[in-house]
Motif scaffolding. Sequence first.
Motif, mmCIF file in Angstrom:
data_model
loop_
_atom_site.group_PDB
_atom_site.id
_atom_site.type_symbol
_atom_site.label_atom_id
_atom_site.label_comp_id
_atom_site.label_asym_id
_atom_site.label_seq_id
_atom_site.Cartn_x
_atom_site.Cartn_y
_atom_site.Cartn_z
ATOM 1 N N GLU A 132 0.827 -1.212 0.000
ATOM 2 C CA GLU A 132 0.000 0.000 0.000
ATOM 3 C C GLU A 132 0.860 1.261 0.000
ATOM 4 O OE1 GLU A 132 -2.451 -0.396 3.410
ATOM 5 O OE2 GLU A 132 -3.669 -2.046 2.581
ATOM 6 N N GLU A 133 1.941 1.244 0.773
ATOM 7 C CA GLU A 133 2.815 2.414 0.865
ATOM 8 C C GLU A 133 3.499 2.707 -0.467
ATOM 9 O OE1 GLU A 133 6.742 3.851 3.427
ATOM 10 O OE2 GLU A 133 5.635 2.037 3.988
ATOM 11 N N LEU A 134 4.064 1.680 -1.114
ATOM 12 C CA LEU A 134 4.731 1.883 -2.398
ATOM 13 C C LEU A 134 3.741 2.304 -3.477
ATOM 14 C CD1 LEU A 134 7.283 -1.086 -2.543
ATOM 15 C CD2 LEU A 134 7.739 1.322 -2.047
ATOM 16 N N SER A 135 2.549 1.731 -3.466
ATOM 17 C CA SER A 135 1.523 2.123 -4.438
ATOM 18 C C SER A 135 1.159 3.584 -4.268
ATOM 19 C CB SER A 135 0.277 1.248 -4.271
ATOM 20 O OG SER A 135 0.566 -0.109 -4.549
ATOM 21 N N CYS A 136 1.107 4.043 -3.038
ATOM 22 C CA CYS A 136 0.802 5.464 -2.774
ATOM 23 C C CYS A 136 1.908 6.364 -3.313
ATOM 24 C CB CYS A 136 0.619 5.665 -1.274
ATOM 25 S SG CYS A 136 0.158 7.348 -0.805
ATOM 26 N N TYR A 137 3.177 5.972 -3.117
ATOM 27 C CA TYR A 137 4.287 6.761 -3.659
ATOM 28 C C TYR A 137 4.170 6.895 -5.174
ATOM 29 C CZ TYR A 137 6.939 6.585 0.737
ATOM 30 O OH TYR A 137 7.362 6.739 2.031
ATOM 31 N N THR A 145 8.839 15.141 -5.880
ATOM 32 C CA THR A 145 8.595 14.487 -4.589
ATOM 33 C C THR A 145 9.088 13.051 -4.618
ATOM 34 O OG1 THR A 145 6.640 15.880 -4.259
ATOM 35 C CG2 THR A 145 6.833 13.906 -2.895
ATOM 36 N N PHE A 146 8.813 12.371 -5.731
ATOM 37 C CA PHE A 146 9.226 10.957 -5.865
ATOM 38 C C PHE A 146 10.743 10.845 -5.809
ATOM 39 C CE2 PHE A 146 10.329 7.127 -8.208
ATOM 40 C CZ PHE A 146 9.419 6.198 -7.708
ATOM 41 N N LEU A 147 11.453 11.719 -6.561
ATOM 42 C CA LEU A 147 12.915 11.669 -6.573
ATOM 43 C C LEU A 147 13.505 12.036 -5.225
ATOM 44 C CD1 LEU A 147 13.700 13.188 -10.087
ATOM 45 C CD2 LEU A 147 13.762 10.778 -9.398
ATOM 46 N N SER A 148 12.871 12.962 -4.514
ATOM 47 C CA SER A 148 13.391 13.372 -3.212
ATOM 48 C C SER A 148 13.231 12.269 -2.167
ATOM 49 C CB SER A 148 12.687 14.650 -2.736
ATOM 50 O OG SER A 148 11.307 14.395 -2.488
ATOM 51 N N ARG A 149 12.268 11.360 -2.386
ATOM 52 C CA ARG A 149 12.018 10.264 -1.447
ATOM 53 C C ARG A 149 12.695 8.955 -1.888
ATOM 54 N NH1 ARG A 149 5.485 10.773 -0.335
ATOM 55 N NH2 ARG A 149 5.512 12.764 0.801
ATOM 56 N N TRP A 150 13.551 9.033 -2.891
ATOM 57 C CA TRP A 150 14.066 7.802 -3.481
ATOM 58 C C TRP A 150 14.876 6.963 -2.487
ATOM 59 C CZ3 TRP A 150 12.883 4.464 -6.754
ATOM 60 C CH2 TRP A 150 13.796 3.528 -7.236
ATOM 61 N N ASP A 151 15.680 7.615 -1.649
ATOM 62 C CA ASP A 151 16.450 6.857 -0.660
ATOM 63 C C ASP A 151 15.523 6.084 0.277
ATOM 64 O OD1 ASP A 151 18.819 7.711 -1.723
ATOM 65 O OD2 ASP A 151 19.108 9.338 -0.277
ATOM 66 N N ARG A 156 12.756 0.810 1.692
ATOM 67 C CA ARG A 156 11.541 0.011 1.810
ATOM 68 C C ARG A 156 11.593 -1.181 0.856
ATOM 69 N NH1 ARG A 156 9.116 -1.026 5.288
ATOM 70 N NH2 ARG A 156 6.954 -0.990 4.546
ATOM 71 N N LEU A 157 12.077 -0.946 -0.375
ATOM 72 C CA LEU A 157 12.204 -2.056 -1.331
ATOM 73 C C LEU A 157 13.131 -3.146 -0.794
ATOM 74 C CD1 LEU A 157 12.508 -0.163 -4.745
ATOM 75 C CD2 LEU A 157 10.625 -1.626 -4.021
ATOM 76 N N GLU A 162 13.599 -8.561 1.804
ATOM 77 C CA GLU A 162 14.033 -9.440 2.893
ATOM 78 C C GLU A 162 12.833 -10.128 3.545
ATOM 79 O OE1 GLU A 162 16.317 -7.270 5.704
ATOM 80 O OE2 GLU A 162 17.825 -6.627 4.250
ATOM 81 N N PHE A 163 11.756 -9.376 3.759
ATOM 82 C CA PHE A 163 10.550 -9.957 4.346
ATOM 83 C C PHE A 163 10.017 -11.093 3.475
ATOM 84 C CE2 PHE A 163 9.330 -5.784 6.703
ATOM 85 C CZ PHE A 163 10.237 -6.106 7.706
#
Length: 314
Positions: A132-137, A145-151, A156-157, A162-163
């Motif tokens: 849900e979080e990645l779909s929202c991004y 905004t997307f590029l600024s949150r890339w790290d 999360r990826l 790992e999960f």
Amino acid sequence: LSFGIMAVILNEFETSSESTARSEEQQDSASWERYLERRSLVLQFLHSSLSRHHLQHHQNKVELLKKCHFYLEIEPKHVNVRDQNHVMHRTDILQLIDPCQLRRMKAVGKNQTEIHLALLTGLLEQLERGQEELSCYVETSDMMTFLSRWDLIMQRLSKLSEFMETLVSLQVPGKLYVKHRLVSHADLRGTRLPNIRLSLCTKMPLIFDRKESFAHKNWAKLKWFTENQESHLEQCELQVKLLTNESQTEPGYGRSQVVTSNTYVVQDLQPGRSYEFTIRRSDTHTLVFEKWRDSITLKTKTNGVEDTDSSACA
């Protein structure tokens, strides 16, 4: 002279402005390409590992695992031991293991199973929240905004990958580690035992066939199966319970029957009454965890219904 200087300055300014504009266009173009590339990477992950179909597949596997019977598996199952006359005999390993140590290891196995299932449930919840979080991004963020949150997105990826790996590895029960001696040397009479290995194994739950199970006036035919349609039939326990209303004064009626089959006909039922049938695998010395049993409720026919059916058949 002044007009010439002004013309040169104006020309340099225009050239510099055009160069800056081209530079900004190139930067915008590079940012857009970088945005599209990174967005495509997230979408690929969402459409593969974190797709709704894939998550539902793992959800179904975990739900099935929660219905399984968990057993303590001991290897080797048989060993050669000398008797009082120093003659070698093939002996079941369970006959040599100290009962108190076996109960202790079964308790360890039960605790490990409960933790195991809780971890699987928690991992699925984390993956669903991550989806849900990645779909929202992807759906709501603009390019900057997307590029600024890339790290943050990359973190999360990585964590969600790992999960997923842990979720897959935990769907197969693991080993148990022995901290205490299970077999006393006094029982071996000099025989050297191989290393005893303990692990957890599962058996599929027994499930009633709703289409093939039915009741008549004073009997009911029941059929059950396992998810993997295993052909080897083991002992199972069939429980029969007469359902009563609170207003009824008659006591509840119940009995159990050990069956080595996948079908059974229950006799001596009362017409026009509801019965609850429950099927489970028979208890064994190595059973460590069983939380779920399948039940089905059937109502026997009355005399009138039975006569009507007989007339229709005739």
